[in-house]
Write a protein that holds these residues in place. Structure first.
Motif, PDB file in Angstrom:
ATOM      1  N   ALA A 184       0.847  -1.197   0.000  1.00 21.97           N
ATOM      2  CA  ALA A 184       0.000   0.000   0.000  1.00 21.97           C
ATOM      3  C   ALA A 184       0.880   1.243   0.000  1.00 21.97           C
ATOM      4  CB  ALA A 184      -0.900  -0.007   1.230  1.00 21.97           C
ATOM      5  N   ALA A 185       0.420   2.279  -0.684  1.00 22.83           N
ATOM      6  CA  ALA A 185       1.203   3.517  -0.786  1.00 22.83           C
ATOM      7  C   ALA A 185       1.404   4.164   0.588  1.00 22.83           C
ATOM      8  CB  ALA A 185       0.503   4.498  -1.723  1.00 22.83           C
ATOM      9  N   GLU A 186       0.476   3.907   1.513  1.00 22.25           N
ATOM     10  CA  GLU A 186       0.588   4.512   2.844  1.00 22.25           C
ATOM     11  C   GLU A 186       1.739   3.898   3.630  1.00 22.25           C
ATOM     12  OE1 GLU A 186      -2.117   3.244   1.511  1.00 22.25           O
ATOM     13  OE2 GLU A 186      -3.711   4.740   1.555  1.00 22.25           O
ATOM     14  N   PRO A 216      -1.488   2.737  -8.213  1.00 22.49           N
ATOM     15  CA  PRO A 216      -1.564   1.279  -8.271  1.00 22.49           C
ATOM     16  C   PRO A 216      -2.131   0.726  -9.574  1.00 22.49           C
ATOM     17  CG  PRO A 216      -3.072   2.186  -6.593  1.00 22.49           C
ATOM     18  CD  PRO A 216      -2.187   3.299  -7.051  1.00 22.49           C
ATOM     19  N   ALA A 217      -3.205   1.318 -10.067  1.00 20.44           N
ATOM     20  CA  ALA A 217      -3.841   0.743 -11.263  1.00 20.44           C
ATOM     21  C   ALA A 217      -2.903   0.838 -12.465  1.00 20.44           C
ATOM     22  CB  ALA A 217      -5.160   1.450 -11.552  1.00 20.44           C
ATOM     23  N   ALA A 218      -2.157   1.946 -12.566  1.00 23.94           N
ATOM     24  CA  ALA A 218      -1.250   2.109 -13.709  1.00 23.94           C
ATOM     25  C   ALA A 218      -0.154   1.047 -13.690  1.00 23.94           C
ATOM     26  CB  ALA A 218      -0.626   3.503 -13.675  1.00 23.94           C
ATOM     27  N   THR A 233      -2.822 -12.315  -5.909  1.00 20.51           N
ATOM     28  CA  THR A 233      -3.315 -12.506  -4.549  1.00 20.51           C
ATOM     29  C   THR A 233      -3.449 -11.129  -3.926  1.00 20.51           C
ATOM     30  OG1 THR A 233      -2.885 -13.419  -2.358  1.00 20.51           O
ATOM     31  CG2 THR A 233      -0.951 -13.084  -3.753  1.00 20.51           C
ATOM     32  N   PHE A 234      -4.652 -10.833  -3.463  1.00 19.93           N
ATOM     33  CA  PHE A 234      -4.969  -9.478  -3.020  1.00 19.93           C
ATOM     34  C   PHE A 234      -5.516  -9.486  -1.604  1.00 19.93           C
ATOM     35  CE2 PHE A 234      -8.438  -6.263  -2.593  1.00 19.93           C
ATOM     36  CZ  PHE A 234      -7.671  -5.115  -2.661  1.00 19.93           C
ATOM     37  N   THR A 235      -5.075  -8.547  -0.780  1.00 24.94           N
ATOM     38  CA  THR A 235      -5.740  -8.274   0.489  1.00 24.94           C
ATOM     39  C   THR A 235      -6.091  -6.802   0.507  1.00 24.94           C
ATOM     40  OG1 THR A 235      -4.549 -10.012   1.667  1.00 24.94           O
ATOM     41  CG2 THR A 235      -5.550  -8.295   3.006  1.00 24.94           C
ATOM     42  N   ALA A 291      -8.771  -3.382  11.537  1.00 21.16           N
ATOM     43  CA  ALA A 291      -8.484  -4.781  11.205  1.00 21.16           C
ATOM     44  C   ALA A 291      -9.701  -5.361  10.503  1.00 21.16           C
ATOM     45  CB  ALA A 291      -8.166  -5.584  12.459  1.00 21.16           C
ATOM     46  N   CYS A 292      -9.434  -6.232   9.510  1.00 20.32           N
ATOM     47  CA  CYS A 292     -10.547  -6.839   8.776  1.00 20.32           C
ATOM     48  C   CYS A 292     -11.346  -7.759   9.685  1.00 20.32           C
ATOM     49  CB  CYS A 292     -10.020  -7.610   7.586  1.00 20.32           C
ATOM     50  SG  CYS A 292      -8.731  -8.766   8.044  1.00 20.32           S
ATOM     51  N   THR A 293     -10.705  -8.248  10.758  1.00 19.58           N
ATOM     52  CA  THR A 293     -11.390  -9.134  11.708  1.00 19.58           C
ATOM     53  C   THR A 293     -12.029  -8.350  12.853  1.00 19.58           C
ATOM     54  OG1 THR A 293      -9.248  -9.356  12.771  1.00 19.58           O
ATOM     55  CG2 THR A 293      -9.925 -11.169  11.330  1.00 19.58           C
ATOM     56  N   GLU A 388     -21.565  -1.312   7.119  1.00 17.75           N
ATOM     57  CA  GLU A 388     -20.272  -0.987   6.492  1.00 17.75           C
ATOM     58  C   GLU A 388     -19.149  -1.154   7.513  1.00 17.75           C
ATOM     59  OE1 GLU A 388     -20.503   2.922   4.732  1.00 17.75           O
ATOM     60  OE2 GLU A 388     -22.610   2.587   4.223  1.00 17.75           O
ATOM     61  N   GLU A 389     -17.973  -1.516   6.996  1.00 19.03           N
ATOM     62  CA  GLU A 389     -16.802  -1.674   7.856  1.00 19.03           C
ATOM     63  C   GLU A 389     -16.426  -0.314   8.434  1.00 19.03           C
ATOM     64  OE1 GLU A 389     -13.700  -3.239   5.352  1.00 19.03           O
ATOM     65  OE2 GLU A 389     -12.903  -4.408   6.992  1.00 19.03           O
ATOM     66  N   VAL A 390     -16.348  -0.193   9.774  1.00 17.80           N
ATOM     67  CA  VAL A 390     -16.047   1.127  10.334  1.00 17.80           C
ATOM     68  C   VAL A 390     -14.545   1.416  10.316  1.00 17.80           C
ATOM     69  CG1 VAL A 390     -16.171   0.306  12.719  1.00 17.80           C
ATOM     70  CG2 VAL A 390     -16.407   2.718  12.255  1.00 17.80           C
ATOM     71  N   PHE A 391     -13.713   0.408  10.528  1.00 18.78           N
ATOM     72  CA  PHE A 391     -12.252   0.570  10.493  1.00 18.78           C
ATOM     73  C   PHE A 391     -11.788   1.713  11.389  1.00 18.78           C
ATOM     74  CE2 PHE A 391      -8.791  -1.180   7.715  1.00 18.78           C
ATOM     75  CZ  PHE A 391      -9.261  -2.477   7.774  1.00 18.78           C
ATOM     76  N   GLY A 392     -12.212   1.670  12.645  1.00 21.76           N
ATOM     77  CA  GLY A 392     -11.815   2.686  13.601  1.00 21.76           C
ATOM     78  C   GLY A 392     -12.244   2.266  14.997  1.00 21.76           C
TER      79      GLY A 392
END
Ligand code: NAD
Length: 484
Positions: A184-186, A216-218, A233-235, A291-293, A388-392
């Protein structure tokens, strides 16, 4: 603690291609920020489509030799990489805290967890088996063997800068695949340091490339279209995963997808409430909720709802928020202002629809992207935060009445990654676990990730599994040879 300036000055910041550090072909760089301050930490090389093509050519050239390298040799390189990651624990931990924001203690935990994939798959590399049987008709013999899929593109997210990379790199190399990693760019710094570790561990040049990019797409679209690439393989988020699957479809490119989650955390009336609060803190607040979990929706039996909410609120209020590298910090900043605003939007939406704020509920004033640890209760079913995923660091709580109600609420989502249940009844734990539509269930546990367990989701949370003995299979093709 390692001196920050000294660490940054010693870092590899160019692309890893062919086992060497090389500048981006167009000479471009992009900045990496510290989310605790918003300041630029350092500039890194910005890979273009031309760099992707060079890296893929090296990976394709190395594929045959790497696949033919004895599994024991591949395993030894992975094992050495694991040892070297541990030698550099302090650097990896501080780097992840600086570029991603998580508290230092959690970064150290990720060094251990992320490093373990290298050790685990060094052990799995020598245990790739096939089978040999007689045809039931008696007219022939069946030989089933496994071969590496081939050059693979890995695209990873920012939330676990080391582990999301090693969970792909280790099984791929163990299986005999070459790999291009686009972090990831971050958070590209951790992967760039890992590139150096692999060089020191003796990995042959073309086997692994690390390609940070601001576009990324380019970089990835031409790779998807190139016949030498055999797998992606993507996460990351479900939205980006769908875009990539569409691109992969044009070439029927083999795809593994670890996508978004929306984990329910279900507390039954017979649960040990203190243990459930402890578990909820871990499942919700690990990685500052990014976290995705992460427990996204906390469902509590109405008979224990008030007591649970009170206890969780007390715990959330006691958390120390601050820059991750400072002593005692338990909650770091969110990754970007954009992410912080999206968390805040979900909180505003929930309160507008009737949710109560027990604690927190706002962006923290001052520099950096901090958000107050928040508990929302009485969250209505139509609130976006339940879908929706809150991610916070926001715990959204809603009551339920009985097991059927709990299972229906938990399954009412297009996601299906993780779920958590707290109960003292083993029969109920098994029954509910079977009824939950997800890839992973924690019973009376708030942390479930384990190098030896298959990690992955169902529904729109993904395709395939990482880690465990299943993880290496994602990088192997089955071949059937018919014998007389
Ligand atoms: P994201 O989808 O925005 O980005 C993930 C990666 O994809 C990054 O490297 C990004 O640069 C790249 N990317 C974005 N657009 C792209 C495009 N068009 N073409 C090629 N690459 C592209 O996700 P994120 O914000 O980095 O991470 C958070 C998401 O990841 C959450 O949804 C989380 O649930 C998910 N996640 C899932 C797991 C899992 O194992 N299931 C683990 C960690 C994170």
């Amino acid at each position: 603690m390692r001196d920050i300036d000294a660490l940054l000055a010693s870092l590899p910041t160019e692309l890893w291609i062919g086992g060497e550090q090389v500048p981006a072909s167009e000479g471009r760089t992009f900045p990496v920020h510290n989310p605790a301050t918003g300041d630029v930490l350092i500039e890194v090389a910005d890979a273009s489509a031309a760099d992707g093509a060079t890296a893929l050519a090296a990976a394709a050239d190395s594929q045959r030799t790497w696949a033919a390298t004895p599994a024991r040799e591949r395993a030894e390189i992975l094992r050495r990489a694991w040892e070297l990651v541990n030698v550099c624990r302090d650097d990896f931990a501080l780097l992840m805290t600086l570029e991603m924001g998580k508290p230092l203690a959690e970064s150290y935990a990720e060094v251990t967890y992320g490093g373990e994939f290298l050790r685990w798959f060094s052990e799995e590399a020598v245990r790739v088996n096939g089978r040999y049987t007689r045809s039931p008709s008696g007219n022939g013999r069946i030989l089933v063997s496994k071969q590496p899929v081939g050059p693979t593109l890995a695209i990873t997210p920012w939330n676990f800068p080391l582990a999301m990379g090693t969970r792909k790199i280790a099984p791929a190399l163990a299986a005999g695949c070459t790999m291009l990693v686009k972090p990831a760019a971050e958070t590209p710094l951790t992967m760039l340091l890992l590139g150096q570790i692999f060089k020191e561990a003796g990995l042959p040049g073309g086997v692994l490339a690390v390609l940070p990019t601001s576009q990324p797409a380019a970089l990835t679209e031409p790779l998807f279209a190139d016949r030498r690439l055999r797998k992606v393989t993507f996460t990351g988020s479900t939205g980006v995963g769908k875009t990539l699957l569409t691109q992969a479809a044009t070439r029927v490119l083999q795809s593994s997808m670890e996508l978004g989650g929306n984990a329910p955390f279900v507390v039954f009336d017979d649960a040990d409430l203190d243990a459930a609060v402890e578990g909820a803190m871990a499942a919700k607040m690990r990685n500052t909720g990014e976290a995705c979990t992460a427990a996204n929706r906390i469902y509590v039996d109405n008979s224990v709802l008030d007591e649970f909410t009170e206890k969780l609120t007390t715990r959330m209020q006691a958390l120390k928020v601050g820059p991750g590298h400072l002593d005692g910090t338990q909650v770091g900043p969110l990754i970007t202002e954009k992410q912080r605003t999206s968390v805040d939007d979900l909180v505003r939406d929930a309160t507008a629809k009737g949710a109560f704020i027990m604690t927190g509920g706002a962006k923290q004033v001052g520099e950096g992207y901090f958000y107050e640890p928040t508990v929302l209760t009485n969250v209505p079913a139509d609130a976006r935060i339940l879908r929706e995923e809150v991610f916070g660091p926001v715990a959204a709580i809603r009551g339920f009445d009985g097991e059927d109600d709990a299972v229906a609420a938990a399954n009412n989502t297009e996601f299906g990654l993780a779920a958590y249940i707290y109960t003292s009844d083993l029969g109920r734990a098994l029954r509910v676990s079977e009824a939950l539509e997800c890839g992973m269930v924690g019973v009376n546990r708030g942390i479930i990730s384990d190098v030896a367990a298959p990690f992955g989701g169902v529904k729109e949370s993904g395709i395939g599994r990482e880690s465990g003995s299943e993880g290496i299979e994602e990088y192997l093709e089955v071949k059937y040879t018919a014998l007389p």
